[in-house]
Design a protein around this motif. Structure first.
Motif, short mmCIF file in Angstrom:
data_model
loop_
_atom_site.label_atom_id
_atom_site.label_comp_id
_atom_site.label_asym_id
_atom_site.label_seq_id
_atom_site.Cartn_x
_atom_site.Cartn_y
_atom_site.Cartn_z
N SER A 1 -21.73 57.15 -71.34
CA SER A 1 -21.87 55.96 -72.19
C SER A 1 -20.51 55.31 -72.44
O SER A 1 -20.45 54.15 -72.84
CB SER A 1 -22.54 56.33 -73.51
N VAL A 2 -19.44 56.05 -72.19
CA VAL A 2 -18.08 55.52 -72.42
C VAL A 2 -17.37 55.27 -71.09
O VAL A 2 -16.62 54.33 -70.95
CB VAL A 2 -17.26 56.51 -73.27
N LEU A 3 -17.65 56.12 -70.09
CA LEU A 3 -16.95 56.06 -68.81
C LEU A 3 -17.93 55.81 -67.66
O LEU A 3 -19.04 56.31 -67.68
CB LEU A 3 -16.24 57.40 -68.53
N SER A 4 -17.48 55.08 -66.67
CA SER A 4 -18.32 54.90 -65.48
C SER A 4 -18.14 56.07 -64.52
O SER A 4 -19.06 56.45 -63.80
CB SER A 4 -17.99 53.58 -64.78
N ASP A 5 -16.95 56.66 -64.51
CA ASP A 5 -16.66 57.79 -63.62
C ASP A 5 -16.02 58.90 -64.45
O ASP A 5 -14.84 58.82 -64.81
CB ASP A 5 -15.72 57.36 -62.50
N PHE B 1 -15.10 61.68 -63.57
CA PHE B 1 -14.12 62.45 -62.81
C PHE B 1 -12.93 61.59 -62.39
O PHE B 1 -12.12 62.01 -61.57
CB PHE B 1 -14.78 63.11 -61.59
N GLY B 2 -12.80 60.41 -62.99
CA GLY B 2 -11.62 59.58 -62.78
C GLY B 2 -10.49 60.10 -63.65
O GLY B 2 -10.59 61.16 -64.29
N VAL B 3 -9.42 59.36 -63.73
CA VAL B 3 -8.24 59.79 -64.49
C VAL B 3 -8.57 59.98 -65.96
O VAL B 3 -8.29 61.03 -66.55
CB VAL B 3 -7.07 58.78 -64.31
N SER B 4 -9.20 58.98 -66.57
CA SER B 4 -9.53 59.07 -68.00
C SER B 4 -10.54 60.18 -68.25
O SER B 4 -10.43 60.93 -69.23
CB SER B 4 -10.09 57.74 -68.50
N GLY B 5 -11.53 60.27 -67.39
CA GLY B 5 -12.56 61.30 -67.54
C GLY B 5 -11.98 62.70 -67.45
O GLY B 5 -12.33 63.59 -68.24
N ARG B 6 -11.09 62.91 -66.50
CA ARG B 6 -10.45 64.23 -66.37
C ARG B 6 -9.60 64.54 -67.59
O ARG B 6 -9.54 65.70 -68.04
CB ARG B 6 -9.62 64.29 -65.10
N ARG B 7 -8.96 63.52 -68.15
CA ARG B 7 -8.14 63.72 -69.36
C ARG B 7 -9.04 64.15 -70.53
O ARG B 7 -8.70 65.06 -71.28
CB ARG B 7 -7.41 62.43 -69.71
N ILE B 8 -10.20 63.52 -70.65
CA ILE B 8 -11.14 63.86 -71.72
C ILE B 8 -11.70 65.27 -71.50
O ILE B 8 -11.79 66.07 -72.44
CB ILE B 8 -12.26 62.81 -71.81
N LEU B 9 -12.07 65.58 -70.27
CA LEU B 9 -12.59 66.92 -69.96
C LEU B 9 -11.55 67.99 -70.26
O LEU B 9 -11.87 69.06 -70.79
CB LEU B 9 -13.04 67.00 -68.50
N GLU B 10 -10.29 67.70 -69.95
CA GLU B 10 -9.22 68.65 -70.23
C GLU B 10 -9.06 68.86 -71.74
O GLU B 10 -8.86 69.98 -72.19
CB GLU B 10 -7.90 68.16 -69.63
N ALA B 11 -9.17 67.77 -72.50
CA ALA B 11 -9.07 67.89 -73.96
C ALA B 11 -10.22 68.72 -74.51
O ALA B 11 -10.03 69.55 -75.41
CB ALA B 11 -9.07 66.50 -74.60
N ASN C 1 -9.54 72.30 -73.87
CA ASN C 1 -8.48 72.82 -74.75
C ASN C 1 -8.96 72.98 -76.19
O ASN C 1 -8.20 73.38 -77.06
CB ASN C 1 -7.25 71.91 -74.71
N GLY C 2 -10.23 72.66 -76.44
CA GLY C 2 -10.80 72.84 -77.76
C GLY C 2 -10.50 71.73 -78.74
O GLY C 2 -10.72 71.89 -79.94
N GLU C 3 -10.01 70.61 -78.26
CA GLU C 3 -9.72 69.50 -79.15
C GLU C 3 -11.02 68.82 -79.58
O GLU C 3 -11.95 68.68 -78.79
CB GLU C 3 -8.82 68.47 -78.45
N LYS C 4 -11.07 68.40 -80.83
CA LYS C 4 -12.23 67.68 -81.34
C LYS C 4 -12.02 66.21 -81.02
O LYS C 4 -11.01 65.62 -81.37
CB LYS C 4 -12.37 67.88 -82.84
N ILE C 5 -13.00 65.64 -80.33
CA ILE C 5 -12.86 64.25 -79.89
C ILE C 5 -13.96 63.43 -80.52
O ILE C 5 -15.15 63.69 -80.31
CB ILE C 5 -12.94 64.16 -78.35
N GLU C 6 -13.57 62.46 -81.29
CA GLU C 6 -14.52 61.54 -81.91
C GLU C 6 -14.71 60.33 -81.00
O GLU C 6 -13.95 60.13 -80.05
CB GLU C 6 -13.99 61.07 -83.28
N THR C 7 -15.70 59.52 -81.28
CA THR C 7 -15.97 58.34 -80.46
C THR C 7 -14.76 57.41 -80.41
O THR C 7 -14.41 56.89 -79.36
CB THR C 7 -17.19 57.57 -81.00
N ASP C 8 -14.07 57.25 -81.55
CA ASP C 8 -12.87 56.41 -81.57
C ASP C 8 -11.78 57.00 -80.67
O ASP C 8 -11.06 56.29 -79.99
CB ASP C 8 -12.33 56.25 -82.99
N GLY C 9 -11.68 58.32 -80.67
CA GLY C 9 -10.69 59.00 -79.82
C GLY C 9 -10.98 58.80 -78.36
O GLY C 9 -10.07 58.69 -77.54
#
Length: 71
Positions: free
Chosen positions: A38-42, A44-54, A57-65
């Motif tokens: 709903s936020v990313l089209s891919d 497994f792209g750069v942004s997606g991989r960054r989010i998956l890595e976060a 790592n156990g980081e809490k990610i909100e919609t704004d984040g």
């Protein structure tokens, strides 16, 4: 010519395995009610991989984040 065919078959096999793993990860995320599509089209792209890595790592990610990470 035989070597070229062997390499082509091997590449096709690797691509199939990569796609299978991506589908598996996508299904696991959906089962965990994490809807990155709903936020990313891919995812497994750069942004997606960054989010998956976060997430890994156990980081809490909100919609704004998510929006900040994508931009």
């Amino acid at each position: 010519m035989r070597d070229l065919r062997d390499l082509t078959r091997y590449r096709k096999k690797l691509i199939h395995h990569r796609t299978s793993e991506q589908n598996r990860i996508h299904k696991i995320l959906q089962d965990a009610n994490i809807k990155l599509t709903s936020v990313l089209s891919d995812i497994f792209g750069v942004s997606g991989r960054r989010i998956l890595e976060a997430i890994l790592n156990g980081e809490k990610i909100e919609t704004d984040g998510l929006r900040k990470m994508v931009d």
